[in-house]
Scaffold this motif. Structure first.
Motif, short mmCIF file in Angstrom:
data_model
loop_
_atom_site.label_atom_id
_atom_site.label_comp_id
_atom_site.label_asym_id
_atom_site.label_seq_id
_atom_site.Cartn_x
_atom_site.Cartn_y
_atom_site.Cartn_z
N ARG A 164 -51.83 69.17 47.87
CA ARG A 164 -52.22 69.01 49.28
C ARG A 164 -51.00 68.92 50.19
NH1 ARG A 164 -55.33 64.25 52.01
NH2 ARG A 164 -55.66 65.19 54.04
N ARG A 165 -49.96 68.25 49.75
CA ARG A 165 -48.73 68.18 50.54
C ARG A 165 -48.04 69.54 50.60
NH1 ARG A 165 -48.56 63.15 48.09
NH2 ARG A 165 -47.21 63.84 46.39
N ARG A 166 -48.08 70.27 49.50
CA ARG A 166 -47.43 71.59 49.45
C ARG A 166 -48.13 72.60 50.35
NH1 ARG A 166 -44.15 75.05 49.99
NH2 ARG A 166 -43.72 76.66 48.46
N VAL A 167 -49.47 72.56 50.37
CA VAL A 167 -50.26 73.47 51.20
C VAL A 167 -50.53 72.75 52.52
CG1 VAL A 167 -52.36 74.86 51.36
CG2 VAL A 167 -51.26 74.52 49.13
N ASP A 168 -49.53 72.73 53.36
CA ASP A 168 -49.56 71.99 54.61
C ASP A 168 -50.75 72.40 55.48
OD1 ASP A 168 -48.61 70.24 56.56
OD2 ASP A 168 -47.37 71.79 57.50
N GLY A 169 -51.52 71.41 55.92
CA GLY A 169 -52.63 71.65 56.83
C GLY A 169 -54.00 71.71 56.18
N VAL A 170 -54.07 71.81 54.86
CA VAL A 170 -55.38 71.88 54.20
C VAL A 170 -55.97 70.47 54.13
CG1 VAL A 170 -54.52 71.64 51.82
CG2 VAL A 170 -56.66 72.85 52.25
N SER A 171 -57.26 70.36 54.42
CA SER A 171 -57.93 69.07 54.31
C SER A 171 -58.26 68.80 52.85
CB SER A 171 -59.21 69.05 55.14
OG SER A 171 -60.19 69.90 54.55
N GLU A 172 -58.51 67.54 52.55
CA GLU A 172 -58.89 67.16 51.19
C GLU A 172 -60.15 67.90 50.76
OE1 GLU A 172 -60.12 63.03 48.96
OE2 GLU A 172 -58.52 62.95 50.45
N LYS A 173 -61.12 67.99 51.66
CA LYS A 173 -62.39 68.66 51.37
C LYS A 173 -62.17 70.15 51.09
CE LYS A 173 -66.84 69.80 53.40
NZ LYS A 173 -67.71 69.70 54.57
N MET A 174 -61.39 70.82 51.93
CA MET A 174 -61.16 72.26 51.74
C MET A 174 -60.38 72.53 50.46
SD MET A 174 -62.84 74.03 53.81
CE MET A 174 -62.20 75.51 53.08
N LEU A 175 -59.39 71.69 50.17
CA LEU A 175 -58.63 71.89 48.94
C LEU A 175 -59.52 71.70 47.72
CD1 LEU A 175 -56.03 72.54 47.48
CD2 LEU A 175 -55.38 70.13 47.70
N SER A 176 -60.37 70.69 47.77
CA SER A 176 -61.29 70.45 46.66
C SER A 176 -62.23 71.64 46.46
CB SER A 176 -62.09 69.17 46.93
OG SER A 176 -62.97 68.92 45.87
N GLN A 177 -62.80 72.15 47.54
CA GLN A 177 -63.69 73.31 47.45
C GLN A 177 -62.95 74.53 46.93
OE1 GLN A 177 -65.35 73.76 51.39
NE2 GLN A 177 -66.79 72.08 51.12
N THR A 178 -61.73 74.73 47.42
CA THR A 178 -60.92 75.87 47.00
C THR A 178 -60.61 75.79 45.51
OG1 THR A 178 -59.94 76.10 49.20
CG2 THR A 178 -58.70 77.04 47.35
N LEU A 179 -60.21 74.63 45.05
CA LEU A 179 -59.89 74.46 43.63
C LEU A 179 -61.11 74.68 42.75
CD1 LEU A 179 -57.46 71.43 43.88
CD2 LEU A 179 -56.88 73.72 43.01
N HIS A 180 -62.27 74.19 43.19
CA HIS A 180 -63.50 74.41 42.41
C HIS A 180 -63.80 75.90 42.30
CE1 HIS A 180 -64.76 70.30 41.72
NE2 HIS A 180 -64.58 70.02 43.00
N ALA A 181 -63.69 76.63 43.41
CA ALA A 181 -63.97 78.07 43.39
C ALA A 181 -62.97 78.81 42.50
CB ALA A 181 -63.93 78.63 44.82
N LEU A 182 -61.70 78.47 42.61
CA LEU A 182 -60.68 79.14 41.80
C LEU A 182 -60.81 78.80 40.32
CD1 LEU A 182 -57.60 78.71 44.17
CD2 LEU A 182 -58.95 80.79 43.79
N GLU A 183 -61.23 77.57 40.04
CA GLU A 183 -61.47 77.17 38.65
C GLU A 183 -62.67 77.92 38.08
OE1 GLU A 183 -62.14 73.16 35.94
OE2 GLU A 183 -62.31 73.00 38.12
N ARG A 184 -63.71 78.03 38.87
CA ARG A 184 -64.92 78.74 38.43
C ARG A 184 -64.62 80.21 38.15
NH1 ARG A 184 -69.77 81.15 41.14
NH2 ARG A 184 -71.41 81.00 39.57
N ASP A 185 -63.74 80.80 38.96
CA ASP A 185 -63.37 82.21 38.78
C ASP A 185 -62.36 82.41 37.65
OD1 ASP A 185 -65.03 83.08 40.82
OD2 ASP A 185 -63.45 83.06 42.34
#
Length: 128
Positions: free
Chosen positions: A49-70
């Motif tokens: 989250r610190r590395r990807v400056d500006g991403v919210s906790e919710k968006m990072l969580s959703q993004t990680l779930h989608a990338l993990e699923r794929d």
């Protein structure tokens, strides 16, 4: 025995094709930045989250779930107290991230041209 998908020609331009959602996950703002950040090293959630400056906790969580699923990101929970979860790229995720980083580096390297084009565009349309 062949599966139903063996004869399927994937076409990202078709709205029915499952490759479209994977492309969206990988190339969306947060997906591409997350994959790029993980290309460098395995990271914990807050490090990412610190590395990807500006991403919210919710968006990072959703993004990680989608990338993990794929199948692009691996989530590894460590059995320690306090709990520790690391995220890293799968071999497929590493390949996708490598290609994205090529595009990222191209864009970063040509930003002078992009900024000049924006200025010309804005001036031609009344200064915006």
């Amino acid at each position: 025995m062949a599966s139903d998908t063996d004869d399927l020609a994937f076409d990202v331009f078709s709205r029915q094709c499952p490759s479209r959602s994977t492309l969206e996950h990988a190339t969306g703002r947060w997906g591409s930045l997350t994959l790029g950040a993980l290309h460098e090293e395995s990271l914990r959630f807050n490090e990412l989250r610190r590395r990807v400056d500006g991403v919210s906790e919710k968006m990072l969580s959703q993004t990680l779930h989608a990338l993990e699923r794929d199948g692009l990101v691996l989530r590894e929970a460590q059995p320690v107290n306090p709990p520790r979860v690391d995220y890293e790229l799968t071999p497929l995720g590493r390949e996708v991230a490598g290609r994205l980083l090529g595009l990222i580096h191209l864009v970063e390297g040509r930003m002078d041209d992009v900024l000049a084009a924006r200025t010309r565009y804005d001036e031609a349309r009344g200064g915006r």
